[in-house]
Scaffold this active site. Structure first.
Site, PDB file in Angstrom:
ATOM      1  N   CYS A  85       0.889  -1.094   0.198  1.00  0.00           N
ATOM      2  CA  CYS A  85      -0.112   0.079  -0.046  1.00  0.00           C
ATOM      3  C   CYS A  85       0.953   1.341   0.058  1.00  0.00           C
ATOM      4  CB  CYS A  85      -0.856   0.137   1.029  1.00  0.00           C
ATOM      5  SG  CYS A  85      -1.768  -1.557   1.415  1.00  0.00           S
ATOM      6  N   HIS A 338      -8.901   3.336  -1.782  1.00  0.00           N
ATOM      7  CA  HIS A 338      -7.434   2.734  -1.365  1.00  0.00           C
ATOM      8  C   HIS A 338      -7.187   1.743  -2.691  1.00  0.00           C
ATOM      9  CE1 HIS A 338      -4.095   1.404   0.224  1.00  0.00           C
ATOM     10  NE2 HIS A 338      -4.656   0.580   1.191  1.00  0.00           N
TER      11      HIS A 338
END
Lengths: 392, 392
Positions: A85, A338
Site C-alpha cells: 500500500c 484505496h
C-alpha cells in the site's frame, strides 16, 4: 543535495471496477500532472510507478516500461516499486532523492492499481500477500483480522473499554466520509453517523464495515523537479522538505511495542529531522486510515497526539479542519478510496493542492503551509513519511 | 557524486525447484556478500531487492521488508523492484546512484527468484506478463516465440541463411555450457556440441531446447559502498564506473529497428559515457543470453561486434576468453541459470570476481580490468548496463 519541488499533480477519480488498463489509468493521472506542471512528456527524465498487484489484475508485470512508452516518455528509466500500500510513496521518495542528488531534473512518480477490478475474494487473498506469507496468512490473518487484533491490543494497552474505542473509531470514519462527500475524485460518497458505523455489519470484531476502506481502482501521479526547473515552470512549487522510510518484518516481530509501529516512528523522525520541524508544525496530514483504528495509531505514531489519546482527539474535532491538525481532508482511504499502489501519490496530490489552497472550500484547510503524508505498506512492513512546504 | 564500489558479493547455487523461501535464499546470498565485505548486517543502511514473481511463487509480496528483518538489517528502507529479468540490475543501479549521491554509505542490493519452483506451465504463463499483456501474450507470444521471431528477423535483415544462424546460435550455447561446467554455482552442467544443440527438440522454430535458458531458483547480492567506506573495508574494491538504464514499450513499438533494441543501445551509451570508455575497453561481459539469439543481439547492441556479425565472432572464438571480449564466462543464463529477479546481481557477482581474479582457472579471464553487465527485462522493456573497474 538540491532542493526539490512538486510542480504538478494529477489523480483519476477513485472508483470500483472499471474498464481502463493500468497504462490508461496511470496516463490519465500523468497527463493531468504534466498539464499542471506546464510540461510535455518529453521533458520527463524518469518514471517511477508504485504498483502492487498489476500482475494479478490484468496479467501485466513491469508496467512502467509500457506506461513510459504509452505516455510518450520514450526510453526513460522506468521503475516499478512494490511496497504494498506504500508503493507510490516509495516511488516518490526515490524520485525526490534522485532529483535532490542531481541525477535527474524532472521525474514523474506515482502509482496505479486496479484493486477493485480484482474482485473481492481475489483482492482479499492477494492483499494478504503483503503480510507474512508463512505465518500470518495461513493463520487466517487477512488485513481486517490484523487491524482487529491491533484494535483489541490498543484497547488493552491504554485501558480503554472496547465500546469507547469503537465510538472513537466510528468518528474517524464519520469525519473521513464528511470530507469525501466534497471530493469529486472520491470513491465512496455518503454521509454516515456514529450509530450508522456501529450498526454496519461486523467484518472482524471490533471492526465494522464502515471502519474499513474499500478496494478501489485508480491512479495518481506527481511531477518532481529540481528547484531550478521548478523556478522556471511553476509559480507555486511545493517543496519536499523531508522524507523518511523504514521497514519491519512480520507484525509479531514487533512484540510488546504493538499497537505502536516502530517503523512508522523511525520514518517520521527522519522526515521531521530533515525538514527541521516538529509534529506541531504540521497543518494538514493525509495518513493511512485503511481501517479507522489504523488512522488512530498513525496519528499517535506521527506525534500529533499522545499515545492512547488520538480517538478522543477525533471526537473533540482536534483531528479535523480547524483542530490541532487537519487529518485526511481528502476523505482518506476510507472515503476517497484505496487503490493500493496509487494511495501514497493520491495523498501527495491532496497535500500539494491543500498547500496551494485549491481544493473545494468545504474541505480546504485554511492557511495550510506545511503538510505531511504517512503511508503504510502491508501490516507495517513498509512505512514512508513525506513532508511538504509551500515555496512562496 | 561520490565514487562507489562493490565491496562484497554473494550468490546461492542456481538450481531447479528447491525448498527454501525467498527470504532464506536471499539471506544465503546476502550473508555471503556481507562476509565478503567484512561487515555485519547492522552496517547496512538500505536493502534493494529485485524480485519479479515472489507473489506467484510463494504468495509473498513486498518481500524486502521481510528480508530486511530476516537478515538483521532492522528497519532499513527496503525496496522491491520489478523490472522483470532486469529487476536486480535496476536495484543495483538505484543503490549505486543513492550511494553516489551520499544518501547512503552502504547498501545491499540484489535479487531473488523461485522461477523453477513455479513449475513449467505457470512459469511460462507468468513470464509472459513481462511482455505486453494486451497484444503479445494473447497472440501466443511467450518468450520463446518472441525470440524465435527475432531470430527470423535477424536472419532476414542481415541476409543470413537460417541454417547458418542456427549454427552460430548453437555455438553461443556450446560456449556457455563449456564455462558453466566449471562454475560450482551453475544450474545446468553439461558438455554439448553444435550437433547436440541442433538436434535437441524444437521449442519455437528456429530455437531448439539448447538455445534456451532454464527456469531457475536462486539469489545473488552485492554490497555497494561509498569510496570512503570501501577504503576502510576492502583491499580490492571494484568500482562502478558507469551505469545506464532505458525502457521501451511493446516489442512492436520498435518497428523496423528490430532485431536491434534501441533501449539497450541507449542504456549502454549512458554507461560508456559515464565510464569514459568504449566497447573495445571491456575485457569481460556478462550479457543477457536468455536465448542464444538474445546473446548475439546483445553483443552487437553493446558494440562489441558489427551488426549481423556476432554469431560469426562466436564461431571464431572472438566472444570467448582469449578473444576480443570474454562473454559469459559464468556460463551465462544458459548454463548458470536464470532466476529472473536475481539474474542481474549474479552477473555483477561474476564480473566482480573476474576482476578480482578469483574464479576457477578454467574460466578466469586473464588480466581482466574492466567488466560490464547487460540485463534485459521482458522483451526489451527494461534494459540496464553497468560497467565495473578494478580499484587497485
Amino acid at each position: 543535495m538540491r532542493k526539490v519541488a512538486v510542480i504538478g499533480v494529477g489523480q483519476t477519480r477513485f472508483s470500483g471496477a472499471q474498464g481502463k488498463s493500468l497504462s490508461e489509468l496511470f496516463a490519465e493521472a500523468a497527463f493531468e500532472a504534466l498539464a499542471d506542471a506546464h510540461i510535455e512528456s518529453k521533458s520527463v527524465q524518469a518514471l517511477f510507478v508504485g504498483n502492487a498487484l498489476g500482475d494479478f489484475a490484468e496479467g501485466q508485470g513491469m508496467t512502467p516500461a509500457f506506461i513510459a512508452d504509452y505516455i510518450g516518455a520514450w526510453n526513460v528509466p522506468a521503475n516499478r516499486y512494490d511496497g504494498a500500500c506504500a508503493s507510490a510513496s516509495v516511488a516518490i521518495r526515490d524520485a525526490f532523492l534522485l532529483v535532490a542528488a542531481g541525477v535527474y531534473d524532472i521525474v514523474i512518480a506515482g502509482g496505479v492499481e486496479r484493486a477493485a477490478s480484482l474482485g473481492t475474494p481475489l483482492a482479499t487473498r492477494t492483499f494478504a500477500m503483503f503480510s507474512d506469507s508463512r505465518y500470518e496468512f495461513p493463520a487466517g490473518m487477512t488485513f481486517p483480522g490484523v487491524f482487529a487484533l491491533l484494535a483489541h491490543r490498543y484497547a488493552a494497552v491504554y485501558g480503554l473499554p472496547i465500546e469507547k474505542l469503537k465510538e472513537q473509531m466510528a468518528q474517524v470514519s464519520v469525519q473521513s466520509y464528511n470530507h469525501g462527500m466534497f471530493n469529486p475524485k472520491a470513491h465512496l460518497k455518503k454521509s454516515v453517523t456514529i450509530p450508522d458505523v456501529l450498526k454496519s455489519f461486523t467484518v472482524a470484531t471490533p471492526i465494522q464495515l464502515h471502519d474499513c476502506c474499500p478496494f478501489s481502482d485508480g491512479a495518481a501521479a506527481v511531477v518532481v523537479a529540481s528547484e531550478e526547473a521548478a523556478k522556471t515552470l511553476s509559480p507555486r512549487p511545493v517543496f519536499i522538505a523531508g522524507a523518511g522510510q523504514a521497514s519491519s518484518g512480520p507484525l509479531a516481530s514487533q512484540g510488546a511495542y504493538l499497537p505502536r509501529l516502530k517503523a512508522r516512528e523511525l520514518s517520521a523522525r527522519q522526515a521531521y529531522a530533515m525538514a527541521g520541524i516538529t509534529p506541531a508544525d504540521i497543518d494538514v496530514c493525509e495518513l493511512h486510515d485503511c481501517f479507522s483504528i489504523a488512522g488512530i495509531i498513525a496519528a499517535e505514531g506521527l506525534g500529533f497526539f499522545e499515545q492512547g489519546k488520538a480517538g478522543e482527539a477525533w471526537l473533540k474535532g482536534e483531528a479535523d479542519i480547524g483542530g490541532k491538525v487537519a487529518i485526511n481532508p481528502s476523505g482518506g482511504l476510507k472515503s476517497k478510496g484505496h487503490p493500493i499502489g496509487a494511495t501514497g501519490a493520491a495523498q501527495v496530490y491532496e497535500v500539494v493542492r491543500q498547500l496551494r489552497g485549491e481544493v473545494e472550500p468545504e474541505r480546504q484547510v485554511p492557511e495550510a503551509r506545511i503538510g505531511m503524508t504517512d503511508t503504510l505498506g502491508g501490516d507495517g512492513g513498509t512505512m514512508v513519511s513525506l513532508i511538504f512546504k509551500r515555496g512562496w
